[in-house]
Design a protein around this motif. Structure first.
Motif, PDB file in Angstrom:
ATOM      1  N   LEU A  91       6.696  11.571  13.242  1.00  0.00           N
ATOM      2  CA  LEU A  91       6.583  13.165  13.349  1.00  0.00           C
ATOM      3  C   LEU A  91       6.608  13.560  11.739  1.00  0.00           C
ATOM      4  O   LEU A  91       5.763  14.845  11.814  1.00  0.00           O
ATOM      5  CB  LEU A  91       7.950  13.702  13.743  1.00  0.00           C
ATOM      6  CG  LEU A  91       8.500  13.196  15.310  1.00  0.00           C
ATOM      7  CD1 LEU A  91       9.870  13.481  15.930  1.00  0.00           C
ATOM      8  CD2 LEU A  91       7.496  14.162  16.336  1.00  0.00           C
ATOM      9  N   MET A  92       6.865  13.010  10.928  1.00  0.00           N
ATOM     10  CA  MET A  92       7.039  13.704   9.491  1.00  0.00           C
ATOM     11  C   MET A  92       5.503  13.491   9.102  1.00  0.00           C
ATOM     12  O   MET A  92       4.917  14.107   8.117  1.00  0.00           O
ATOM     13  CB  MET A  92       8.065  13.087   8.631  1.00  0.00           C
ATOM     14  CG  MET A  92       9.263  13.474   8.809  1.00  0.00           C
ATOM     15  SD  MET A  92      10.567  13.248   7.724  1.00  0.00           S
ATOM     16  CE  MET A  92      10.654  11.320   8.072  1.00  0.00           C
ATOM     17  N   GLU A  93       4.945  12.238   9.549  1.00  0.00           N
ATOM     18  CA  GLU A  93       3.565  11.918   8.919  1.00  0.00           C
ATOM     19  C   GLU A  93       2.507  12.581   9.760  1.00  0.00           C
ATOM     20  O   GLU A  93       1.257  12.519   9.502  1.00  0.00           O
ATOM     21  CB  GLU A  93       3.215  10.323   9.027  1.00  0.00           C
ATOM     22  CG  GLU A  93       4.152   9.689   8.153  1.00  0.00           C
ATOM     23  CD  GLU A  93       3.998   9.845   6.539  1.00  0.00           C
ATOM     24  OE1 GLU A  93       2.901  10.188   6.339  1.00  0.00           O
ATOM     25  OE2 GLU A  93       4.889   9.960   5.860  1.00  0.00           O
ATOM     26  N   PRO A 118       0.752  -1.159  -0.068  1.00  0.00           N
ATOM     27  CA  PRO A 118      -0.009  -0.049  -0.014  1.00  0.00           C
ATOM     28  C   PRO A 118       0.893   1.127  -0.061  1.00  0.00           C
ATOM     29  O   PRO A 118       1.988   1.179   0.515  1.00  0.00           O
ATOM     30  CB  PRO A 118      -0.843  -0.294   1.459  1.00  0.00           C
ATOM     31  CG  PRO A 118      -0.641  -1.626   1.607  1.00  0.00           C
ATOM     32  CD  PRO A 118       0.492  -2.196   1.147  1.00  0.00           C
ATOM     33  N   LYS A 119       0.407   2.165  -0.756  1.00  0.00           N
ATOM     34  CA  LYS A 119       1.196   3.443  -0.796  1.00  0.00           C
ATOM     35  C   LYS A 119       1.173   4.167   0.475  1.00  0.00           C
ATOM     36  O   LYS A 119       2.300   5.019   0.702  1.00  0.00           O
ATOM     37  CB  LYS A 119       0.419   4.639  -1.566  1.00  0.00           C
ATOM     38  CG  LYS A 119       0.292   3.975  -3.010  1.00  0.00           C
ATOM     39  CD  LYS A 119       1.625   3.949  -3.710  1.00  0.00           C
ATOM     40  CE  LYS A 119       1.510   3.650  -5.421  1.00  0.00           C
ATOM     41  NZ  LYS A 119       2.797   3.493  -5.719  1.00  0.00           N
ATOM     42  N   ASP A 120       0.331   3.847   1.540  1.00  0.00           N
ATOM     43  CA  ASP A 120       0.468   4.792   2.903  1.00  0.00           C
ATOM     44  C   ASP A 120       1.101   3.708   3.965  1.00  0.00           C
ATOM     45  O   ASP A 120       0.960   3.810   5.067  1.00  0.00           O
ATOM     46  CB  ASP A 120      -0.917   5.034   3.218  1.00  0.00           C
ATOM     47  CG  ASP A 120      -1.817   4.076   3.335  1.00  0.00           C
ATOM     48  OD1 ASP A 120      -1.623   2.903   2.949  1.00  0.00           O
ATOM     49  OD2 ASP A 120      -2.878   4.196   3.897  1.00  0.00           O
ATOM     50  N   HIS A 121       1.680   2.699   3.344  1.00  0.00           N
ATOM     51  CA  HIS A 121       2.274   1.688   4.296  1.00  0.00           C
ATOM     52  C   HIS A 121       3.558   2.349   5.252  1.00  0.00           C
ATOM     53  O   HIS A 121       4.281   2.964   4.643  1.00  0.00           O
ATOM     54  CB  HIS A 121       2.716   0.272   3.876  1.00  0.00           C
ATOM     55  CG  HIS A 121       2.859  -0.804   4.657  1.00  0.00           C
ATOM     56  ND1 HIS A 121       3.971  -0.869   5.671  1.00  0.00           N
ATOM     57  CD2 HIS A 121       2.179  -1.631   4.846  1.00  0.00           C
ATOM     58  CE1 HIS A 121       4.150  -1.959   6.176  1.00  0.00           C
ATOM     59  NE2 HIS A 121       2.854  -2.610   5.838  1.00  0.00           N
ATOM     60  N   PRO A 122       3.341   2.084   6.638  1.00  0.00           N
ATOM     61  CA  PRO A 122       4.564   2.773   7.410  1.00  0.00           C
ATOM     62  C   PRO A 122       5.960   2.476   6.919  1.00  0.00           C
ATOM     63  O   PRO A 122       6.836   3.259   6.927  1.00  0.00           O
ATOM     64  CB  PRO A 122       4.355   2.325   8.745  1.00  0.00           C
ATOM     65  CG  PRO A 122       2.931   1.896   8.935  1.00  0.00           C
ATOM     66  CD  PRO A 122       2.249   1.478   7.440  1.00  0.00           C
ATOM     67  N   LEU A 123       6.108   1.549   6.362  1.00  0.00           N
ATOM     68  CA  LEU A 123       7.562   0.983   6.056  1.00  0.00           C
ATOM     69  C   LEU A 123       8.025   1.572   4.620  1.00  0.00           C
ATOM     70  O   LEU A 123       9.254   1.766   4.423  1.00  0.00           O
ATOM     71  CB  LEU A 123       7.406  -0.720   5.338  1.00  0.00           C
ATOM     72  CG  LEU A 123       7.617  -1.542   6.747  1.00  0.00           C
ATOM     73  CD1 LEU A 123       7.888  -2.799   6.383  1.00  0.00           C
ATOM     74  CD2 LEU A 123       8.696  -1.039   7.596  1.00  0.00           C
TER      75      LEU A 123
END
Length: 361
Positions: free
Chosen positions: A356-358, A22-27
């Motif tokens: 923090l960035m997200e 997925p595009k929004d996966h944390p990795l």
């Protein structure tokens, strides 16, 4: 209409692992940061390997795999290789295609040892810090220091008198019966035969003494990122000695503050920090004694703020011990335990930076 339960295997797949993640996966965010760091470390990797011979596992893939092991709390290299074989997300993160063969666990461990012998963990940690600094995530004025116990990979039965070569042949030779009831055992007279550098230690009265090391962290107070980390032998003064060393390695020359708990409230430590242009915002220890911190420090508004912020360092230790599997180390010796501790702290920083960035503005 009802669908058919067909289980025929397809010979070809036209969807790559890149498209399946997925595009929004944390990795994804973490891998982007890691790839930049590894590219910057490429000259250091070159110095660890010979110019000729059979190619080994790429050090970039080794570090990505170790990072997955820390992130997902995979307890052994053998289980890590097993999961890497069938887990598409792992393959994508490490950089393996669906057809690439996964390494044997023994081969992986042998190649990993080359990184353990080098100073790769510290270099990786420093590069991660550089990126955090570039993102303006680090404070250069307010810090916290603290230490935690790391249980050694050695049992109480291995803690024997120094120079004692005798062995108990009764019972199971792999797990002999040992009775040390009533025996006075100290680090001066006894030593672990499994891990000679581990020391018998307890952090507070009433607690069980264990063979362990001490892990130390210096944290900046703005976002709770670790700016220094190390492992030492467990002694009564190791926390304060490591704190002085870590504070001395901080960049910059302006006056800073450091928060700490009551274990650091000694005249010598306060004197050393003030000599280094560091204001000690240390919790006062007034139990049956006078504190080395007086009204010159406590009257300032920054003192209670540092005391409140310093507790965030426990979040680092909690993550390392639960997710990072450092409650009990799987390695022996100060150098190797320190390598894994520093690498674990670097991975924590990556996770914290990603959050923090997200985070919404």
């Amino acid at each position: 209409m009802r669908g058919f339960d067909e289980q025929q295997e397809w010979m070809f797949s036209y969807i790559s692992a890149e498209k399946r993640v997925p595009k929004d996966h944390p990795l994804r965010t973490i891998r982007t940061m890691v790839d930049v760091v590894l590219k910057e470390l490429s000259p250091l990797f070159e110095s660890l390997y010979a110019k000729t011979g059979r190619p080994s596992i790429a050090p970039e893939k080794l570090l990505r795999t170790l990072l997955l092991q820390v992130l997902y709390s995979v307890r052994s290299e053998r289980l890590l290789m097993e999961q890497l074989d069938y887990n598409m997300l792992y393959r994508w993160f490490v950089g393996l295609s669906m057809d690439d063969k996964v390494w044997d666990a023994t081969v992986f461990s042998k190649n990993r040892d080359r990184l353990l012998e080098g100073d790769i963990a510290s270099a990786f940690f420093e590069r991660v810090l550089c990126h955090a600094r570039a993102q303006h995530l680090l404070s250069d004025e307010h810090f916290t220091v603290d230490g935690t116990l790391i249980e050694a990979w050695a049992g109480q039965k291995s803690f024997k008198k120094k120079g004692d070569k005798s062995s108990d042949s009764s019972g199971d030779p792999g797990n002999p019966t040992v009775d040390f009831k009533g025996e006075k055992r100290t680090n001066d007279t006894h030593q672990s035969t499994t891990d000679p550098e581990a020391r018998l230690y307890k952090k507070a009265k009433g607690q069980e003494s264990k063979l362990c090391y001490l892990g130390h962290v210096a944290m900046e107070n703005r976002n709770g990122l670790a700016v220094n980390a190390r492992v030492t032998k467990a002694t009564g003064t190791a926390e304060r000695e490591a704190a002085v060393d870590m504070l001395g390695e901080l960049p910059g020359s302006k006056r800073i503050t450091v928060g700490a708990d009551k274990a650091y409230d000694t005249k010598e430590f306060v004197r050393q920090t003030r000599t280094m242009r560091v204001t000690p915002h240390i919790a006062q220890n007034t139990k049956s004694r006078a504190s080395a911190i007086d009204n010159r420090t406590t009257r300032h508004a920054g003192y209670p703020i540092s005391q409140r912020k310093r507790k965030r360092v426990e979040e680092i230790f909690g993550w390392l011990k639960t997710v990072g599997m450092l409650r009990k180390t799987r390695h022996r010796g100060t150098d190797r335990v320190g390598w894994m501790f520093t690498f674990g702290v670097a991975v924590y920083n990556l996770v914290r930076m990603r959050n923090l960035m997200e985070a919404p503005a």
